[in-house]
Design a protein around this motif. Structure first.
Motif, PDB file in Angstrom:
ATOM      1  N   THR A 262       8.610 -14.568   1.385  1.00 28.31           N
ATOM      2  CA  THR A 262       7.326 -15.525   0.717  1.00 28.31           C
ATOM      3  C   THR A 262       6.219 -15.379   1.264  1.00 28.31           C
ATOM      4  OG1 THR A 262       9.425 -17.054   0.958  1.00 28.31           O
ATOM      5  CG2 THR A 262       7.313 -18.387   0.680  1.00 28.31           C
TER       6      THR A 262
ATOM      7  N   VAL B 104       2.748 -15.494  -1.161  1.00 22.41           N
ATOM      8  CA  VAL B 104       1.736 -16.136  -1.186  1.00 22.41           C
ATOM      9  C   VAL B 104       0.409 -15.415  -1.108  1.00 22.41           C
ATOM     10  CG1 VAL B 104       0.706 -17.941   0.320  1.00 22.41           C
ATOM     11  CG2 VAL B 104       2.989 -18.068  -0.248  1.00 22.41           C
TER      12      VAL B 104
ATOM     13  N   GLY C 286      -0.834 -14.142  -4.545  1.00 26.56           N
ATOM     14  CA  GLY C 286      -0.885 -14.821  -5.636  1.00 26.56           C
ATOM     15  C   GLY C 286       0.262 -15.319  -6.489  1.00 26.56           C
ATOM     16  N   VAL C 287       1.549 -15.295  -6.190  1.00 22.23           N
ATOM     17  CA  VAL C 287       2.589 -15.298  -6.899  1.00 22.23           C
ATOM     18  C   VAL C 287       2.995 -16.918  -6.913  1.00 22.23           C
ATOM     19  CG1 VAL C 287       5.156 -15.192  -7.063  1.00 22.23           C
ATOM     20  CG2 VAL C 287       3.694 -13.252  -6.124  1.00 22.23           C
ATOM     21  N   LYS C 288       2.842 -17.138  -8.260  1.00 20.66           N
ATOM     22  CA  LYS C 288       3.023 -18.950  -8.601  1.00 20.66           C
ATOM     23  C   LYS C 288       4.266 -19.260  -8.971  1.00 20.66           C
ATOM     24  CE  LYS C 288      -1.160 -19.767  -6.847  1.00 20.66           C
ATOM     25  NZ  LYS C 288      -1.297 -20.670  -5.627  1.00 20.66           N
ATOM     26  N   THR C 289       4.909 -18.079  -9.929  1.00 18.64           N
ATOM     27  CA  THR C 289       6.053 -18.287 -10.444  1.00 18.64           C
ATOM     28  C   THR C 289       7.093 -17.254 -10.074  1.00 18.64           C
ATOM     29  OG1 THR C 289       5.347 -17.226 -12.301  1.00 18.64           O
ATOM     30  CG2 THR C 289       5.143 -19.743 -12.377  1.00 18.64           C
TER      31      THR C 289
ATOM     32  N   ALA D 236      10.036 -21.911  -1.367  1.00 16.81           N
ATOM     33  CA  ALA D 236       9.273 -21.660  -2.488  1.00 16.81           C
ATOM     34  C   ALA D 236       8.446 -23.259  -2.773  1.00 16.81           C
ATOM     35  CB  ALA D 236      10.034 -21.402  -3.926  1.00 16.81           C
TER      36      ALA D 236
ATOM     37  N   ASN E 115       5.947 -23.518  -0.282  1.00 22.54           N
ATOM     38  CA  ASN E 115       4.561 -22.617  -0.567  1.00 22.54           C
ATOM     39  C   ASN E 115       4.029 -22.808  -1.830  1.00 22.54           C
ATOM     40  OD1 ASN E 115       4.137 -21.046   2.389  1.00 22.54           O
ATOM     41  ND2 ASN E 115       6.415 -21.165   1.663  1.00 22.54           N
ATOM     42  N   GLY E 116       4.284 -23.802  -2.673  1.00 24.92           N
ATOM     43  CA  GLY E 116       3.742 -23.802  -4.039  1.00 24.92           C
ATOM     44  C   GLY E 116       4.170 -22.880  -5.094  1.00 24.92           C
ATOM     45  N   ILE E 117       5.153 -22.379  -4.841  1.00 27.02           N
ATOM     46  CA  ILE E 117       5.915 -21.410  -5.871  1.00 27.02           C
ATOM     47  C   ILE E 117       7.099 -22.074  -6.690  1.00 27.02           C
ATOM     48  CG2 ILE E 117       6.880 -19.216  -6.038  1.00 27.02           C
ATOM     49  CD1 ILE E 117       5.854 -18.213  -3.321  1.00 27.02           C
ATOM     50  N   LYS E 118       6.941 -21.791  -8.096  1.00 27.46           N
ATOM     51  CA  LYS E 118       7.822 -22.620  -8.880  1.00 27.46           C
ATOM     52  C   LYS E 118       8.986 -21.605  -9.204  1.00 27.46           C
ATOM     53  CE  LYS E 118       8.157 -24.969 -12.871  1.00 27.46           C
ATOM     54  NZ  LYS E 118       7.773 -25.548 -14.440  1.00 27.46           N
TER      55      LYS E 118
ATOM     56  N   ASP F 118       5.799 -14.321 -12.364  1.00 23.93           N
ATOM     57  CA  ASP F 118       4.823 -13.412 -11.843  1.00 23.93           C
ATOM     58  C   ASP F 118       5.623 -12.529 -11.018  1.00 23.93           C
ATOM     59  OD1 ASP F 118       2.537 -14.969 -12.527  1.00 23.93           O
ATOM     60  OD2 ASP F 118       2.638 -16.238 -10.859  1.00 23.93           O
TER      61      ASP F 118
END
Length: 382
Positions: free
Chosen positions: A148, A152, A155-158, A180, A183-186, A213
């Motif tokens: 994770t 982060v 820049g992995v967001k999804t 996730a 840490n703002g990952i969907k 991503d």
């Protein structure tokens, strides 16, 4: 005549007591050296010959059984070791579902179980049954945190997930969902498959349709390969992450070019030559790799090291347990459990063990390295 008979009885009693005092410590080992998870079980079976043969002045004898990767056979083997062999502890089995199915028998018999499996569900959440289980692999969360952090930073967001439909994949889904969200990952897709499946086309198409991503594959042993090669064949160009379940030579051999660039967090064994000499586990890992290679003609997968480390944990715990009971007795088994739980700064092949009543895995960040596949080899990710 009566005097001679009494003396004979006393001598016989003393001999029996002496034999009891000198009884071997008997350890059962259950591996899946045949069947669907043989890639995990074979190096585990092959590691038995390298494990400690003595501790605290007592000989250690290993009784090895193969469960054929079948959870039902695991239960039969487990009961055989308990009821017929009267073992003092059991190492194994190889698979997470297999291990989950025998925890109750370890607890009911008061026999320590050292589980060389991936899922943290064998020791978490801790309860009266699981207090008899000790896990010789890194907990999922320790590995997931490293992955994770990399996501982060890059820049992995999804994120898409493909995992096995068993305790291993299920626990990874739970752990990654929490990390996730934090840490703002969907997580846009979370698919499951059976280890014995010959295709994951449907699952991978569902993941691809969400255009993530990155994709995380949570599967142990050879089952980690097919989801990734399928994604590549279907044109996926994003980053693929794997868990420590993929940390075996066969992953590179079976995946070939299609697993190039994979990122995983796993044991220092994969990149032993790149690890600093002052790492507390390097010398232990180096010796195990060299001894295994000499005996078997090829380097071991980390799964074998998980069984080898179980032997080191027992070797460390047995002298303390002998002070409270003799091998073959409930007192000895209970004392062995307590001694395992008190393990402190024991360097194994995978990292350093510090057990407690709450933590029956005992690894910290010294038990993981961030690794990638480059040129068909494991390389430390810097």
């Amino acid at each position: 005549m009566l005097f001679k008979k009494a003396v004979s009885t006393l001598l016989l009693g003393a001999l029996c007591a002496s034999m009891t005092a000198q009884a071997d410590v008997k350890i059962g080992v259950i591996s899946s050296s045949t069947g669907p998870i043989a890639l995990v079980g074979i190096p585990q079976k092959n590691s038995i010959a390298l494990m400690p043969s003595e501790a605290g002045g007592e000989a250690i004898r290993y009784v090895a059984l193969d469960d054929g990767s079948d959870p039902t056979a695991t239960v039969k083997a487990f009961k055989k070791l308990l009821d017929e062999e009267k073992v003092d502890a059991i190492i194994g089995p190889s698979g997470s579902p297999n291990a989950m199915g025998v925890i109750q028998f370890a607890a009911e018999s008061g026999t320590p179980l050292l589980a060389p499996v991936g899922t943290a569900a064998v020791v978490l959440p801790m309860n009266e049954q699981k207090k008899w289980v000790f896990k010789t692999t890194q907990n999922d969360e320790l590995i997931a945190e490293a992955l994770t952090e990399h996501m982060v930073k890059n820049g992995v967001k999804t994120l898409g997930m493909i995992g096995t439909a068993d305790p291993y994949g299920e626990n990874w889904g739970k752990v990654m969902s929490a990390l996730a969200a934090k840490n703002g990952i969907k997580i846009v897709a979370n698919e499951r498959f059976q280890r014995q499946d010959t295709s994951v086309t449907g699952q991978s198409l569902k993941v691809l349709s969400q255009r993530p991503d990155a994709v995380l594959i949570a599967a142990p042993g050879g089952s980690a390969v097919m989801p990734q090669t399928t994604l590549v064949d279907q044109g996926y160009k994003g980053q693929v992450y794997q868990t420590h379940g993929a940390a075996l030579p066969a992953f590179l051999q079976l995946g070939g070019r299609k697993v190039e660039g994979t990122i995983l967090a796993a044991s220092l064994m994969l990149v032993i030559d790149e690890v600093p000499d002052d790492h507390p586990s390097k010398a232990v890992a180096r010796k195990y790799i060299d001894d295994y290679t000499k005996l078997n003609g090829s380097a071991p997968a980390t799964f074998g090291a998980n069984v080898y480390d179980a032997g080191l944990l027992l070797e460390n715990a047995i002298p303390s347990a002998l002070k409270k009971g003799q091998p073959g007795t409930p007192e000895f088994r209970a004392a062995l459990r307590d001694a395992l739980e008190s393990t402190h700064e024991l360097a194994g092949t995978q990292g350093v063990y510090n057990m407690s009543a709450e933590d029956h895995s005992g690894f910290d960040v010294r038990g993981r390295e961030l690794i990638t596949v480059k040129g068909g080899k494991w390389v430390l990710l810097k």
